[in-house]
Write a protein that holds these residues in place. Structure first.
Motif, mmCIF file in Angstrom:
data_model
loop_
_atom_site.group_PDB
_atom_site.id
_atom_site.type_symbol
_atom_site.label_atom_id
_atom_site.label_comp_id
_atom_site.label_asym_id
_atom_site.label_seq_id
_atom_site.Cartn_x
_atom_site.Cartn_y
_atom_site.Cartn_z
ATOM 1 N N MET A 1 0.820 -1.202 0.000
ATOM 2 C CA MET A 1 0.000 0.000 0.000
ATOM 3 C C MET A 1 0.860 1.260 0.000
ATOM 4 O O MET A 1 0.449 2.316 0.408
ATOM 5 C CB MET A 1 -0.952 -0.018 1.199
ATOM 6 C CG MET A 1 -2.071 -1.019 1.047
ATOM 7 S SD MET A 1 -3.281 -0.866 2.380
ATOM 8 C CE MET A 1 -2.831 -2.298 3.321
ATOM 9 N N THR A 2 2.121 1.112 -0.436
ATOM 10 C CA THR A 2 3.036 2.236 -0.491
ATOM 11 C C THR A 2 2.507 3.308 -1.432
ATOM 12 O O THR A 2 2.051 3.021 -2.527
ATOM 13 C CB THR A 2 4.419 1.760 -0.976
ATOM 14 O OG1 THR A 2 4.861 0.702 -0.125
ATOM 15 C CG2 THR A 2 5.413 2.892 -0.954
ATOM 16 N N GLY A 3 2.627 4.568 -0.991
ATOM 17 C CA GLY A 3 2.214 5.669 -1.839
ATOM 18 C C GLY A 3 0.780 6.109 -1.632
ATOM 19 O O GLY A 3 0.393 7.169 -2.106
ATOM 20 N N GLY A 10 -4.602 6.269 15.524
ATOM 21 C CA GLY A 10 -4.777 5.108 16.381
ATOM 22 C C GLY A 10 -6.216 4.669 16.481
ATOM 23 O O GLY A 10 -6.532 3.751 17.239
ATOM 24 N N CYS A 11 -7.098 5.297 15.723
ATOM 25 C CA CYS A 11 -8.529 4.966 15.714
ATOM 26 C C CYS A 11 -8.761 3.757 14.812
ATOM 27 O O CYS A 11 -8.301 3.720 13.666
ATOM 28 C CB CYS A 11 -9.326 6.168 15.218
ATOM 29 S SG CYS A 11 -11.044 5.818 14.823
ATOM 30 N N ALA A 12 -9.498 2.764 15.316
ATOM 31 C CA ALA A 12 -9.747 1.554 14.528
ATOM 32 C C ALA A 12 -10.596 1.853 13.297
ATOM 33 O O ALA A 12 -10.437 1.204 12.258
ATOM 34 C CB ALA A 12 -10.424 0.496 15.396
ATOM 35 N N LEU A 17 -10.606 2.160 7.322
ATOM 36 C CA LEU A 17 -10.664 2.888 6.057
ATOM 37 C C LEU A 17 -9.323 2.851 5.332
ATOM 38 O O LEU A 17 -9.282 2.871 4.099
ATOM 39 C CB LEU A 17 -11.106 4.333 6.305
ATOM 40 C CG LEU A 17 -12.557 4.487 6.782
ATOM 41 C CD1 LEU A 17 -12.855 5.940 7.119
ATOM 42 C CD2 LEU A 17 -13.528 3.972 5.732
ATOM 43 N N ASP A 18 -8.228 2.794 6.087
ATOM 44 C CA ASP A 18 -6.930 2.594 5.448
ATOM 45 C C ASP A 18 -6.905 1.274 4.688
ATOM 46 O O ASP A 18 -6.287 1.162 3.629
ATOM 47 C CB ASP A 18 -5.814 2.573 6.499
ATOM 48 C CG ASP A 18 -5.459 3.956 7.025
ATOM 49 O OD1 ASP A 18 -5.767 4.949 6.333
ATOM 50 O OD2 ASP A 18 -4.881 4.043 8.127
ATOM 51 N N LEU A 19 -7.588 0.254 5.223
ATOM 52 C CA LEU A 19 -7.556 -1.082 4.639
ATOM 53 C C LEU A 19 -8.547 -1.254 3.495
ATOM 54 O O LEU A 19 -8.219 -1.861 2.462
ATOM 55 C CB LEU A 19 -7.836 -2.132 5.723
ATOM 56 C CG LEU A 19 -6.829 -2.206 6.871
ATOM 57 C CD1 LEU A 19 -7.316 -3.190 7.922
ATOM 58 C CD2 LEU A 19 -5.448 -2.604 6.359
ATOM 59 N N ARG A 59 -4.255 -6.262 -5.173
ATOM 60 C CA ARG A 59 -2.933 -6.359 -4.556
ATOM 61 C C ARG A 59 -2.958 -5.761 -3.145
ATOM 62 O O ARG A 59 -2.402 -6.336 -2.201
ATOM 63 C CB ARG A 59 -1.899 -5.632 -5.424
ATOM 64 C CG ARG A 59 -0.471 -5.745 -4.903
ATOM 65 C CD ARG A 59 0.513 -4.991 -5.777
ATOM 66 N NE ARG A 59 0.513 -5.519 -7.142
ATOM 67 C CZ ARG A 59 0.153 -4.823 -8.217
ATOM 68 N NH1 ARG A 59 -0.244 -3.560 -8.081
ATOM 69 N NH2 ARG A 59 0.176 -5.356 -9.404
ATOM 70 N N GLU A 60 -3.606 -4.607 -3.005
ATOM 71 C CA GLU A 60 -3.668 -3.956 -1.695
ATOM 72 C C GLU A 60 -4.443 -4.803 -0.686
ATOM 73 O O GLU A 60 -4.017 -4.952 0.469
ATOM 74 C CB GLU A 60 -4.320 -2.576 -1.838
ATOM 75 C CG GLU A 60 -3.481 -1.578 -2.627
ATOM 76 C CD GLU A 60 -4.271 -0.360 -3.079
ATOM 77 O OE1 GLU A 60 -3.662 0.554 -3.653
ATOM 78 O OE2 GLU A 60 -5.501 -0.321 -2.846
ATOM 79 N N LEU A 61 -5.560 -5.362 -1.113
ATOM 80 C CA LEU A 61 -6.364 -6.170 -0.204
ATOM 81 C C LEU A 61 -5.662 -7.473 0.154
ATOM 82 O O LEU A 61 -5.804 -7.984 1.270
ATOM 83 C CB LEU A 61 -7.727 -6.466 -0.841
ATOM 84 C CG LEU A 61 -8.669 -5.263 -0.979
ATOM 85 C CD1 LEU A 61 -9.860 -5.606 -1.869
ATOM 86 C CD2 LEU A 61 -9.146 -4.790 0.394
ATOM 87 N N THR A 62 -4.885 -7.999 -0.786
ATOM 88 C CA THR A 62 -4.096 -9.196 -0.500
ATOM 89 C C THR A 62 -3.001 -8.881 0.505
ATOM 90 O O THR A 62 -2.789 -9.621 1.478
ATOM 91 C CB THR A 62 -3.495 -9.766 -1.794
ATOM 92 O OG1 THR A 62 -4.549 -10.119 -2.690
ATOM 93 C CG2 THR A 62 -2.650 -11.005 -1.510
ATOM 94 N N ASP A 63 -2.297 -7.775 0.282
ATOM 95 C CA ASP A 63 -1.232 -7.366 1.208
ATOM 96 C C ASP A 63 -1.785 -7.113 2.606
ATOM 97 O O ASP A 63 -1.098 -7.348 3.612
ATOM 98 C CB ASP A 63 -0.535 -6.107 0.699
ATOM 99 C CG ASP A 63 0.295 -6.358 -0.559
ATOM 100 O OD1 ASP A 63 0.569 -7.544 -0.861
ATOM 101 O OD2 ASP A 63 0.654 -5.377 -1.241
ATOM 102 N N ALA A 64 -3.031 -6.632 2.678
ATOM 103 C CA ALA A 64 -3.638 -6.323 3.975
ATOM 104 C C ALA A 64 -4.161 -7.571 4.684
ATOM 105 O O ALA A 64 -4.551 -7.506 5.851
ATOM 106 C CB ALA A 64 -4.783 -5.326 3.785
#
Length: 231
Positions: A1-3, A10-12, A17-19, A59-64
């Motif tokens: 998720m670079t970039g 620290g909020c879940a 939302l990051d994920l 790719r992002e969801l796999t990495d997460a």
């Protein structure tokens, strides 16, 4: 998720939302809730998403750790994406979000709807009180797609053929929507050839009335003069 821009809080909620907060990410999760799919199937179910964007989101969801990729056993031997056990825990989140949004006064119920979206909407609209005395398994065939729906105090929708269903519906998406969301008589759809039923017709009649559209919230009213910002 670079970039990617991230909230870095620290909020879940912010971390969630990051994920899965990027465009198309949660819709990919939605389309995998009923089972694994090939890249081409996911792309077909997400009109507007380009192959490059879909590849990036996968790719992002796999990495997460939300989903992973695996090869099906022969003779299929194709690669599919599927949710991890942790990713599948998003099911009540997706259904809850759908239930919340379905009460919006601007919800476009007449807009195009994908097959997976339609089947998952049954979970969001299901009325347990109306189904309190219903115990049935219904097979739904929408073209080449097969679904099994079990009603037993709660609703379970899975992709695949149903074993020994009480009733089987063979139809198209538009006809199924019309039967679930209107009072269109079954005989009309049967006579037109848009619907075929095998098994217990009474089960189908009960089933179609278990998904009432929710009452939308009142449209926003004009603000009171006392609350208007001064000019």
């Amino acid at each position: 998720m670079t970039g990617r821009r991230k909230y870095e809080q620290g909020c879940a909620v912010a971390h969630a939302l990051d994920l899965v907060g990027e465009r198309w990410a949660l819709l990919i999760v939605r389309d995998l809730l009923l089972g694994p799919k090939r890249f081409t199937d996911l792309l077909a179910g997400l009109p507007g998403a380009s192959p490059d964007v879909l590849t990036q989101r996968l790719r992002e969801l796999t990495d997460a750790g939300v989903l992973h990729r695996r090869r099906l056993a022969p003779p299929a031997a194709s690669w599919v994406y599927e949710l991890t056990a942790w990713g599948a825990d998003l099911a009540p989140v997706v259904v809850g979000l759908a239930q919340w949004a379905s009460r919006s006064p601007s919800m476009p119920f007449d807009a195009p709807l994908g097959t997976d979206s339609l089947m998952l909407s049954l979970n969001a609209l299901f009325d347990p009180a109306a189904a309190s005395d219903v115990r049935a398994t219904i097979a739904v065939h929408l073209g080449d797609e097969r679904f099994e729906i079990r009603v037993d105090g709660e609703l379970t929708v899975t992709r695949g053929d149903a074993e020994h269903p009480d009733a089987t519906l063979e139809t198209d998406q538009a006809t199924l929507i019309s039967l679930l969301r209107t009072d269109r008589p079954l005989d009309e759809a049967l006579t037109s050839g848009e619907l075929r039923i095998a098994g217990d017709r009474a089960v189908v009649e009960r089933f179609r009335h278990l998904f009432p559209l929710p009452q939308s919230i009142p449209a926003a009213e004009a603000p009171d003069d006392a609350l208007r910002a001064p000019r």
